[in-house]
Design an enzyme around this catalytic site. Structure first.
Site, mmCIF file in Angstrom:
data_model
loop_
_atom_site.group_PDB
_atom_site.id
_atom_site.type_symbol
_atom_site.label_atom_id
_atom_site.label_comp_id
_atom_site.label_asym_id
_atom_site.label_seq_id
_atom_site.Cartn_x
_atom_site.Cartn_y
_atom_site.Cartn_z
ATOM 1 N N CYS A 116 33.777 74.279 75.097
ATOM 2 C CA CYS A 116 33.116 73.659 73.722
ATOM 3 C C CYS A 116 31.912 73.042 74.088
ATOM 4 O O CYS A 116 30.972 72.782 73.200
ATOM 5 C CB CYS A 116 34.024 72.830 73.151
ATOM 6 S SG CYS A 116 35.733 73.491 72.467
ATOM 7 N N HIS A 257 30.310 68.574 68.290
ATOM 8 C CA HIS A 257 31.153 69.432 68.426
ATOM 9 C C HIS A 257 32.196 69.225 67.301
ATOM 10 O O HIS A 257 32.826 68.262 66.857
ATOM 11 C CB HIS A 257 31.896 69.577 69.782
ATOM 12 C CG HIS A 257 33.035 70.487 69.814
ATOM 13 N ND1 HIS A 257 32.967 71.839 69.314
ATOM 14 C CD2 HIS A 257 34.009 70.400 70.290
ATOM 15 C CE1 HIS A 257 34.064 72.503 69.436
ATOM 16 N NE2 HIS A 257 34.966 71.438 70.186
ATOM 17 N N ASN A 287 37.219 74.923 64.737
ATOM 18 C CA ASN A 287 36.638 74.662 66.124
ATOM 19 C C ASN A 287 36.267 76.023 66.638
ATOM 20 O O ASN A 287 37.372 76.827 66.989
ATOM 21 C CB ASN A 287 37.726 73.891 66.959
ATOM 22 C CG ASN A 287 37.477 73.686 68.287
ATOM 23 O OD1 ASN A 287 36.160 74.318 68.801
ATOM 24 N ND2 ASN A 287 37.757 72.726 69.226
HETATM 25 O O1 UT7 Z 1 37.574 71.852 71.399
HETATM 26 C C1 UT7 Z 1 37.812 70.801 72.221
HETATM 27 C C2 UT7 Z 1 39.155 70.430 72.424
HETATM 28 N N1 UT7 Z 1 40.029 70.202 71.298
HETATM 29 C C3 UT7 Z 1 40.198 69.171 70.504
HETATM 30 O O2 UT7 Z 1 39.470 68.225 70.581
HETATM 31 C C4 UT7 Z 1 41.382 68.812 69.825
HETATM 32 C C5 UT7 Z 1 42.198 67.637 70.168
HETATM 33 N N2 UT7 Z 1 43.208 67.213 69.197
HETATM 34 C C6 UT7 Z 1 43.524 67.131 67.947
HETATM 35 O O3 UT7 Z 1 42.689 67.539 67.232
HETATM 36 C C7 UT7 Z 1 44.666 66.618 67.362
HETATM 37 O O4 UT7 Z 1 45.576 66.217 68.466
HETATM 38 C C8 UT7 Z 1 45.749 67.744 66.830
HETATM 39 C C9 UT7 Z 1 45.124 68.263 65.555
HETATM 40 C C10 UT7 Z 1 45.909 69.010 67.583
HETATM 41 C C11 UT7 Z 1 47.220 67.400 66.525
HETATM 42 O O5 UT7 Z 1 47.154 66.046 65.731
HETATM 43 P P1 UT7 Z 1 48.148 64.901 66.143
HETATM 44 O O6 UT7 Z 1 47.810 63.739 65.041
HETATM 45 O O7 UT7 Z 1 47.831 64.469 67.489
HETATM 46 O O8 UT7 Z 1 49.455 65.329 65.977
HETATM 47 P P2 UT7 Z 1 50.589 65.605 67.065
HETATM 48 O O9 UT7 Z 1 50.051 66.482 68.198
HETATM 49 O O10 UT7 Z 1 50.935 64.309 67.557
HETATM 50 O O11 UT7 Z 1 51.624 66.106 66.268
HETATM 51 C C12 UT7 Z 1 52.328 65.101 65.327
HETATM 52 C C13 UT7 Z 1 53.666 65.998 64.520
HETATM 53 C C14 UT7 Z 1 54.617 66.740 65.609
HETATM 54 O O12 UT7 Z 1 55.685 66.550 65.267
HETATM 55 P P3 UT7 Z 1 56.784 65.282 65.598
HETATM 56 O O13 UT7 Z 1 56.785 65.414 67.256
HETATM 57 O O14 UT7 Z 1 56.021 64.143 65.422
HETATM 58 O O15 UT7 Z 1 57.919 65.779 64.922
HETATM 59 C C15 UT7 Z 1 54.169 68.175 65.963
HETATM 60 O O16 UT7 Z 1 54.981 68.914 66.175
HETATM 61 O O17 UT7 Z 1 53.023 67.275 63.937
HETATM 62 C C16 UT7 Z 1 53.718 68.503 64.417
HETATM 63 N N3 UT7 Z 1 52.619 69.584 64.346
HETATM 64 C C17 UT7 Z 1 52.520 70.458 63.164
HETATM 65 N N4 UT7 Z 1 53.011 69.925 62.086
HETATM 66 C C18 UT7 Z 1 52.933 70.942 61.036
HETATM 67 C C19 UT7 Z 1 51.985 69.957 65.168
HETATM 68 N N5 UT7 Z 1 51.188 71.070 64.735
HETATM 69 C C20 UT7 Z 1 51.552 71.308 63.504
HETATM 70 C C21 UT7 Z 1 51.198 72.034 62.407
HETATM 71 N N6 UT7 Z 1 51.706 71.929 61.311
HETATM 72 N N7 UT7 Z 1 50.331 72.942 62.524
#
Ligand code: UT7
Length: 330
Positions: A116, A257, A287
């Protein structure tokens, strides 16, 4: 005599026609429009047609950048393509793009993989090469067909990414103080396994089993990447401002980004710069990795968000884990 500055002479971008909305995605994986919007700010993304290659998207963006710069393919003698999704592993996508664009055979062509952050790395590289006086005009393209390496069954990644391309034309200028006035690049190589493609490289060649397991698709530990992204982008922005004796409020527009709206909002808070000074299009494209900044830069210019004399800050973070910032005076 060496040019005193390296300036952006034109910009262009391209996004595939096919729009994939959150609502559509929620029909194939266990997610919802609400979850995707509130956690990432993404509403929809573009997906390349099956026969639309990385090189095809790059060519469209490059043609628009050349048109904007009022230049011909024959004016270019350097092509830098930032991508992690080249048409083929070998040769470079740059060579395929050179041929499709009709660039001269004495054009230096290569790909650069900084994920990225790739466009910021590519911009720095091309400006250094043009600034050395050994190249006259460069095309720098950031392009990705991430849909080809996305695990469409993994809801933690497939909702976040999209396809697209952005390009700029670089040339020398004798006007001091204009163009690329500085960059700050770096990497945290200890974070390789936070965002990577497990198989298909020389360390772990693809097998029938790994393909069935979709190990040729990227995997991400989103939470860890999120925290590092905010820290590294904030640092990269602060460092470059300090190096050049500038304050954040002197920046007219930040082009970050586009990974997640919450990451952009966090940087806005840390830099104490209001969100109005940040260009955001993650809602429409998701992204797009190396394409993200040049696509946003082109949209910002065409929307009249950048005026002569303005100071723009580009700031990126990606797999590697790489990071980079760049300051441009228009
Ligand atoms: O390009 C450079 C690199 N990429 C990035 O910069 C991305 C960086 N990371 C992020 O943008 C965020 O961490 C995410 C958008 C990927 C995730 O957001 P988060 O607030 O960190 O959520 P999380 O990973 O802590 O997940 C929260 C919950 C989980 O369930 P539990 O464990 O709380 O029951 C996940 O399993 O949300 C669940 N979850 C989803 N639910 C519905 C994860 N993906 C999804 C989904 N839909 N697509």
């Amino acid at each position: 005599m060496l040019p005193r500055s390296t300036v952006i002479l034109g910009t262009g971008s391209y996004a595939p026609e096919r729009v994939l909305t959150n609502v559509e995605l929620a029909q194939t994986v266990d997610t919802s429009d609400e979850w995707i919007r509130t956690r990432s700010g993404i509403r929809e993304r573009r997906i390349a047609a099956p026969d639309e290659q990385t090189s095809d998207m790059a060519v469209q963006a490059a043609r628009r950048a050349l048109e904007d710069a009022k230049l011909q393919p024959s004016d270019i003698d350097l092509l830098v393509v930032a991508t992690v999704t080249p048409d083929l592993i070998m040769p470079a996508a740059a060579c395929i793009i050179q041929h499709k664009l009709g660039l001269p055979t004495n054009t230096a062509c290569f790909d650069l993989n900084a994920a990225c952050s790739g466009f910021v790395y590519g911009l720095d590289t091309a400006c250094a090469m043009v600034g050395s006086g050994r190249y006259r005009k460069a095309l720098v393209i950031g392009v990705e067909k991430l849909s080809a390496v996305t695990d469409w069954q993994d809801r933690t990644t497939c909702v976040l990414f999209g396809d697209g391309a952005g390009a700029v034309v670089i040339g020398g200028s004798d006007e001091a103080g204009r163009g690329l006035i500085g960059t700050r690049l770096g990497a945290y190589g200890d974070g390789v396994d936070l965002l990577y493609i497990p198989r298909g490289g020389t360390a772990a060649p693809a097998t029938a089993e790994s393909i069935a397991n979709r190990d040729h698709c990227f995997r991400m530990k989103g939470k860890e990447v999120f925290k590092l992204a905010v820290r590294a982008m904030d640092e990269a922005a602060r460092d470059i401002l300090e190096q050049h004796g500038l304050r954040a409020d002197q920046i007219s527009l930040v082009i970050p980004h586009q990974a997640n709206l919450r990451i952009i909002e966090a940087i806005s808070q840390y830099l104490e710069l209001p969100m109005e000074r940040f260009f955001v299009n993650v809602d429409r494209y998701g992204n797009t990795s190396a394409a993200s900044i040049p696509l946003a830069l082109d949209e910002a210019r065409r929307a009249g968000r950048i005026a002569p004399g303005d100071l723009t800050l580009l700031v990126a973070f990606g797999a590697g884990l790489t990071y980079g910032s760049a300051l441009i005076r228009w």
